[in-house]
Design a protein around this motif. Sequence first.
Motif, short mmCIF file in Angstrom:
data_model
loop_
_atom_site.label_atom_id
_atom_site.label_comp_id
_atom_site.label_asym_id
_atom_site.label_seq_id
_atom_site.Cartn_x
_atom_site.Cartn_y
_atom_site.Cartn_z
N PRO A 54 51.39 47.75 51.54
CA PRO A 54 50.15 46.81 51.51
C PRO A 54 49.40 47.48 50.38
O PRO A 54 49.28 49.01 50.32
CB PRO A 54 49.51 47.11 52.81
N LEU A 55 48.53 46.73 50.12
CA LEU A 55 47.45 47.13 48.99
C LEU A 55 46.20 47.18 49.68
O LEU A 55 45.69 46.25 50.39
CB LEU A 55 47.07 46.29 47.63
N VAL A 56 45.72 48.68 50.12
CA VAL A 56 44.69 48.64 51.03
C VAL A 56 43.42 48.07 50.40
O VAL A 56 42.89 48.31 49.10
CB VAL A 56 44.36 50.00 51.28
N SER A 57 42.78 47.12 51.12
CA SER A 57 41.56 46.57 50.76
C SER A 57 40.22 47.36 51.03
O SER A 57 40.28 48.34 51.82
CB SER A 57 41.48 44.92 51.54
N ASN A 58 39.28 47.00 50.30
CA ASN A 58 37.92 47.68 50.38
C ASN A 58 38.24 49.31 50.30
O ASN A 58 37.54 50.11 51.02
CB ASN A 58 37.34 47.50 51.76
N SER A 59 39.32 49.54 49.29
CA SER A 59 39.22 51.27 49.15
C SER A 59 39.60 51.34 47.61
O SER A 59 40.04 50.40 47.07
CB SER A 59 40.46 51.43 49.89
N MET A 66 41.12 52.91 44.02
CA MET A 66 42.47 53.23 43.76
C MET A 66 42.67 54.68 43.83
O MET A 66 44.02 54.97 44.17
CB MET A 66 42.82 53.00 42.40
N GLU A 67 41.78 55.65 43.58
CA GLU A 67 42.12 56.91 44.01
C GLU A 67 42.61 57.35 45.30
O GLU A 67 43.51 58.00 45.45
CB GLU A 67 40.88 57.89 43.60
N GLU A 68 41.86 56.80 46.14
CA GLU A 68 42.28 56.97 47.65
C GLU A 68 43.69 56.09 47.88
O GLU A 68 44.46 56.90 48.83
CB GLU A 68 41.11 56.15 48.68
N CYS A 69 44.09 55.11 47.45
CA CYS A 69 45.41 54.54 47.47
C CYS A 69 46.38 55.46 46.89
O CYS A 69 47.64 55.65 47.26
CB CYS A 69 45.35 53.17 46.70
N LEU A 70 46.13 56.02 45.86
CA LEU A 70 47.14 56.90 45.04
C LEU A 70 47.44 58.14 45.86
O LEU A 70 48.34 58.69 45.87
CB LEU A 70 46.40 57.44 43.69
N ALA A 71 46.47 58.67 46.51
CA ALA A 71 46.51 59.83 47.41
C ALA A 71 47.05 59.54 49.04
O ALA A 71 47.61 60.41 49.53
CB ALA A 71 45.30 60.58 47.70
N ALA A 72 47.28 58.37 49.16
CA ALA A 72 47.91 57.84 50.67
C ALA A 72 49.23 57.54 50.68
O ALA A 72 49.71 56.68 49.75
CB ALA A 72 46.77 56.62 51.28
N ASP A 73 50.01 58.17 51.52
CA ASP A 73 51.49 57.41 51.42
C ASP A 73 51.54 56.48 52.31
O ASP A 73 50.73 55.90 53.00
CB ASP A 73 52.10 58.63 52.62
N GLY A 74 52.39 55.56 51.87
CA GLY A 74 52.62 54.14 52.44
C GLY A 74 51.73 53.04 51.80
O GLY A 74 51.90 51.77 52.36
N ASN A 75 50.93 53.41 50.98
CA ASN A 75 50.22 52.29 50.45
C ASN A 75 50.42 52.20 48.88
O ASN A 75 50.96 52.82 48.21
CB ASN A 75 48.66 52.69 50.47
N ARG A 76 49.91 51.09 48.44
CA ARG A 76 50.41 50.36 47.23
C ARG A 76 49.13 50.87 46.31
O ARG A 76 47.96 50.41 46.85
CB ARG A 76 50.87 49.16 47.07
N SER A 77 49.12 51.30 45.14
CA SER A 77 47.96 51.73 44.38
C SER A 77 48.02 50.75 43.15
O SER A 77 47.40 51.34 42.24
CB SER A 77 48.11 53.26 43.95
N TYR A 78 48.67 49.81 43.25
CA TYR A 78 48.71 48.81 41.98
C TYR A 78 48.45 47.61 42.66
O TYR A 78 49.35 46.89 43.56
CB TYR A 78 49.83 49.11 40.96
#
Length: 386
Positions: free
Chosen positions: A125-130, A132-144
């Motif tokens: 999943p691409l985490v909403s309301n977050s 991109m820097e947070e997404c890149l640091a999180a495992d299991g999330n999509r940063s693109y």
Amino acid sequence: MSSKGDNVAVCNMKLERLLSMKGGKGQDSYANNSQAQAMHARSMLHLLEETLDNVHLNSSASPPPFTAVDLGCSSGANTVHIIDFIVKHISKRFDVAGIDPPEFTAFFSDLPSNDFNTLFQLLPPLVSNSCMEECLAADGNRSYFVAGVPGSFYRRLFPARTIDFFHSAFSLHWLSQVPESVTDRRSAAYNRGRVFIHGAGEKTATAYKRQFQADLAEFLRARAAEVKRGGAMFLVCLGRTSVDPTDQGGAGLLFGTHFQDAWDDLVREGLVAAEKRDGFNIPVYAPSLIDFKEVVEANGSFAIEKLVVYKGGSPLVVSEPDDASEVGRAFASSCRSVAGVLVEAHIGEELSNELFSRVERRATSHAKDVLVNLQFFHIVASLSFT
């Protein structure tokens, strides 16, 4: 069982809308038979990193998204892992350079017949309301951000100067079409009695080589229009070490031995007419390094940063190498996952089942030889556009 000569033959006009790896998540699906490709890709990540390090980073205050494309993505998890690797590596380069990273966009592209539904179900999943820097640091999330682009990579797929990085692995050996002369009984290149180039005559081999080089030239022309200045490409396709194009190496062993013999079995048993078999040819060509280099240099748009033949290993993944039946099943499943759609279109599902059951039996009886000799080599090309 009677011969089903009235089934629709795979003509070149239909190949683009038909060709795909076997979709879904079943036993013979590409998703469940691409573990070897994953291992081969992992072994080449250091080469991919070198190519990514050549990509220009936009340091402007409001840069456009960094855009990466996987061409010939298919329907398994490998493409998702590669795009994730690309995004994280480029983001790290921005961080090391002290530049705020841009947003990232990834395009997954393959022919219209590709099982994009299965592919998109694999995306994290691409985490909403977050941010991109947070997404890149999180495992299991999509940063693109993602999109699917159906179409042949032998033509334009994207607007001019919009792509930063192209990736394509295990796809460019698939031709846009079977050379017409190969299935023309009046032609000297007619591939009588064979369903692949491996072991064929010189004129048949020349027809395959010309088709590959013409296709690669179209591929490079299209990408040269789409890639940004300072962009790059990382390309991997089946290759060969022999100067003889009729010796197709691992591809030859996959399609030119037990697969070929199984077709001959159907002909001998009266289930398929000889002409029907001869009308089927696998549209694959494993080039030599020279075959590939000639086209890149003739195109002139890309600088060759690296061009090597890389030993990938076996396409089979077996848990019990001494179990001949497991080896036979793995061989047949591997063959069917990449060629099954074409076979079914040519002779129908029932005869296709008959064919691959014979492939499995033959591979089982030659299990040791299959494990030792079925080895793939790859052409690996790192190209930059300035």
